[in-house]
Motif scaffolding. Structure first.
Motif, PDB file in Angstrom:
ATOM      1  N   TYR A 172      84.261   2.683   6.085  1.00 34.33           N
ATOM      2  CA  TYR A 172      83.665   2.990   5.433  1.00 34.33           C
ATOM      3  C   TYR A 172      84.192   2.215   3.885  1.00 34.33           C
ATOM      4  O   TYR A 172      86.040   2.797   3.773  1.00 34.33           O
ATOM      5  N   ILE A 173      83.724   1.081   3.309  1.00 38.06           N
ATOM      6  CA  ILE A 173      84.466   0.782   2.477  1.00 38.06           C
ATOM      7  C   ILE A 173      83.840   2.027   0.476  1.00 38.06           C
ATOM      8  O   ILE A 173      82.832   1.971   0.186  1.00 38.06           O
ATOM      9  N   GLY A 220      80.109   2.122  -6.533  1.00 41.29           N
ATOM     10  CA  GLY A 220      79.346   1.128  -5.298  1.00 41.29           C
ATOM     11  C   GLY A 220      79.511  -0.115  -5.138  1.00 41.29           C
ATOM     12  O   GLY A 220      78.451  -1.210  -4.451  1.00 41.29           O
ATOM     13  N   GLY A 221      79.493  -0.890  -6.423  1.00 43.43           N
ATOM     14  CA  GLY A 221      79.145  -2.421  -6.531  1.00 43.43           C
ATOM     15  C   GLY A 221      80.364  -3.039  -5.958  1.00 43.43           C
ATOM     16  O   GLY A 221      79.964  -3.924  -5.275  1.00 43.43           O
ATOM     17  N   ARG A 222      81.459  -2.516  -5.935  1.00 42.80           N
ATOM     18  CA  ARG A 222      82.700  -3.263  -5.387  1.00 42.80           C
ATOM     19  C   ARG A 222      82.454  -3.185  -4.480  1.00 42.80           C
ATOM     20  O   ARG A 222      82.497  -3.989  -3.504  1.00 42.80           O
ATOM     21  N   SER A 223      82.406  -2.479  -3.696  1.00 38.30           N
ATOM     22  CA  SER A 223      82.301  -2.123  -2.334  1.00 38.30           C
ATOM     23  C   SER A 223      80.967  -2.289  -1.683  1.00 38.30           C
ATOM     24  O   SER A 223      81.464  -3.302  -0.900  1.00 38.30           O
ATOM     25  N   PHE A 224      79.854  -2.476  -2.423  1.00 37.64           N
ATOM     26  CA  PHE A 224      79.153  -3.337  -1.710  1.00 37.64           C
ATOM     27  C   PHE A 224      79.343  -4.852  -1.078  1.00 37.64           C
ATOM     28  O   PHE A 224      78.809  -4.992  -0.304  1.00 37.64           O
ATOM     29  N   ILE A 276      80.630  -0.761   5.525  1.00 37.62           N
ATOM     30  CA  ILE A 276      79.505   0.420   5.977  1.00 37.62           C
ATOM     31  C   ILE A 276      80.462   0.508   4.794  1.00 37.62           C
ATOM     32  O   ILE A 276      80.922   1.107   3.682  1.00 37.62           O
ATOM     33  N   ASN A 277      79.111   0.596   3.458  1.00 42.08           N
ATOM     34  CA  ASN A 277      79.754   1.338   2.064  1.00 42.08           C
ATOM     35  C   ASN A 277      79.465   2.133   1.198  1.00 42.08           C
ATOM     36  O   ASN A 277      77.558   3.192   2.093  1.00 42.08           O
ATOM     37  N   VAL A 278      79.957   2.820   0.974  1.00 44.67           N
ATOM     38  CA  VAL A 278      79.831   3.623   0.665  1.00 44.67           C
ATOM     39  C   VAL A 278      79.547   4.018  -0.503  1.00 44.67           C
ATOM     40  O   VAL A 278      80.004   4.051  -1.921  1.00 44.67           O
ATOM     41  N   ALA A 279      77.742   4.295  -0.653  1.00 41.92           N
ATOM     42  CA  ALA A 279      77.259   4.467  -1.802  1.00 41.92           C
ATOM     43  C   ALA A 279      77.497   5.760  -3.174  1.00 41.92           C
ATOM     44  O   ALA A 279      77.175   6.368  -2.254  1.00 41.92           O
TER      45      ALA A 279
END
Length: 108
Positions: free
Chosen positions: A57-58, A63-67, A81-84
């Motif tokens: 879970y990133i 949420g931009g960099r993690s995406f 998985i992106n943490v929105a």
């Protein structure tokens, strides 16, 4: 190409591999107590620090960099998985946070 999975901070399971990809000053200000810090800027040098089992879970600030990191990880064989909404949404949801200092944790 598989569509990137996104979850809200409140949907991150207890005990999940939560990877915070923000920079050091952001991490120091406040982070999830169970998160592991692995800044996006040094990701390539530290891939060996990622858990090899289970979903990753990133999370970042919004949420931009993690995406972007999640997309890259998935393209390279990881289950990310992106943490929105990132730590902004984490904080707004009232989820626990800690800081690496004496100040109350906050999102930088």
């Amino acid at each position: 190409m598989t569509e990137l999975r996104n979850v809200a901070p409140t949907e991150v399971p207890e005990g999940a591999h939560l990877i915070d990809v923000r920079e050091q000053s952001e991490w120091d200000a406040g982070h999830a107590p169970t998160a592991r810090h692995l800044a996006a800027s040094s990701l390539l040098e530290k891939l060996d620090e990622l858990p090899e089992d289970g979903d990753l879970y990133i999370v970042c600030r919004s949420g931009g960099r993690s995406f972007q990191v999640s997309q890259w990880l998935n393209a390279n064989g990881y289950d990310a998985i992106n943490v929105a909404g990132g730590m902004d949404q984490w904080f707004e949801s009232g989820l626990p946070m800690v800081s690496d200092g004496e100040a109350e944790p906050f999102v930088l």
